[in-house]
Design a protein around this motif. Structure first.
Motif: not given
Length: 375
Positions: A4-23
């Motif tokens: 619908t005209a009011s429905a959320p629309q778009g591309d949502l990208l999650f960028l997560l710190d997955s490095s060794a600095s994170v336990s």
């Protein structure tokens, strides 16, 4: 089904710190948080879609925008996403995220809103400023969730404006506290935070002295150009005009008057076919005087739910102070709150660890007028 005209629309990208600095524990909590965040979002083909990219020595795509079409599938994929370890090359991951957000082979769609949610422990092995600015220049809305002791000024500059709606400092165990608010900021239907609303000419990052305009790619660099026109409503003022190349999709107006309605027109000048002008009315925010008082509160992050929050008030013009009587070698969540005469408050929270001595100082990098939000 079409949205619908009011429905959320778009591309949502999650960028997560997955490095060794994170336990491993912290990563599991972040993963749970992201799963909770997407749980009630209206994902479906043609409307809202999501992708997940890991920060490590090299960026890694967990899933692309077109890989899953339902919220349940996205939650399941987040739940089993493994930690990638390695260095924290966030700048490299941001450059990669830009490609993902605009690459059709990754399932990205032209002409829809783009949102990046970056969850980080606050550190990076490479610069994040330049690639983050490139994303913002392309019209991407940036939300940042910091669970560590990151550079406040760097994160303030990286998040979309206004910072109090786009930047969150919160202990990893308290991430669920901000889930509902962050979800609403991404999908809300009222400006200036309608980051995921279907857009033609669209205003965002609305401040007292300016705002950002975004629009879908109607032209190409060799098929024409745009003319933007700006005029205050009902005022006999010379129209401001800006000509932009055909591959432009955003522009930021600055040096505007506070609390003022502006009529904006986007005129696509094509040498291929006729395109209709687009129009939008935008009202700048009221300009508010500086805060009446500054309140600095602190607590051990894991004790926040226990009510052991202590506060001290300092004069509004003061930009540093010393907190006495803290426990050595202990992590605290420090919140600086600017209280205004109108009753409105803006707050900034950050984690700080005391040294082995008897006292510590509040970080001096906060700015009340910038106003990132208390989690």
């Amino acid at each position: 089904m079409c949205p619908t005209a009011s429905a959320p629309q778009g591309d949502l990208l999650f960028l997560l710190d997955s490095s060794a600095s994170v336990s491993h524990y912290e990563f599991s909590r972040v993963r749970e948080f992201v799963g909770q965040l997407v749980a009630t979002m209206p994902f479906r083909p043609g409307a809202l879609r999501a992708s997940l990219v890991h920060v490590g020595s090299r960026p890694h795509t967990e899933f692309t925008f077109d890989q899953y079409s339902s919220g349940q599938d996205i939650q399941d994929a987040i739940r089993v996403a493994p930690q990638r370890m390695g260095d924290t090359n966030t700048g490299l991951a941001l450059a990669y995220a830009k490609e993902q957000l605009f690459a059709e082979e990754a399932g990205a769609r032209p002409g829809v809103p783009k949102v990046l949610v970056w969850v980080t422990d606050g550190g990076s092995s490479d610069p994040v400023g330049p690639p983050m600015q490139e994303l913002k220049d392309l019209g991407v809305t940036i939300f940042i969730v910091s669970t560590g002791r990151g550079n406040l000024l760097e994160l303030l500059a990286a998040a979309s404006a206004p910072a109090e709606k786009h930047l969150h400092f919160v202990d990893v165990d308290d991430l669920p506290i901000i889930a509902q608010e962050l979800r609403g900021s991404i999908t809300v239907t009222k400006p200036p935070l309608d980051a995921m609303q279907p857009q033609q000419l669209h205003a965002s990052e609305i401040l007292s002295n300016g705002f950002r305009l975004s629009w879908p790619p109607l032209l190409t660099a060799d098929s024409g150009y745009y003319v933007l026109e700006l005029v205050p409503s009902g005022k006999l003022v010379t129209t401001r005009r800006q000509q932009l190349p055909g591959n432009a999709t955003s522009w930021t107006w600055t040096d505007l008057s506070p609390d003022t309605d502006y009529e904006v027109s986007l005129l696509p000048e094509s040498n291929v076919h006729l395109l209709r002008p687009q129009h939008v009315r935008v009202r700048t925010l009221q300009e508010e005087a500086g805060p009446e008082r500054i309140i600095i509160s602190h607590a051990r992050p894991r004790s926040l739910r226990g009510g052991s929050l202590e506060s001290v008030e300092v004069p509004a013009g003061q930009n540093s102070t010393t907190i006495q009587g803290l426990t050595p070698c202990t992590t605290y969540l420090v919140t600086v709150t600017a209280a205004f005469r109108s009753g409105r408050q803006r707050a900034l929270s950050a984690k700080a660890c005391t040294a082995s001595g008897e006292r510590t100082r509040v970080p001096q990098s906060w700015r009340p007028e910038a106003g990132p939000r208390k989690p």
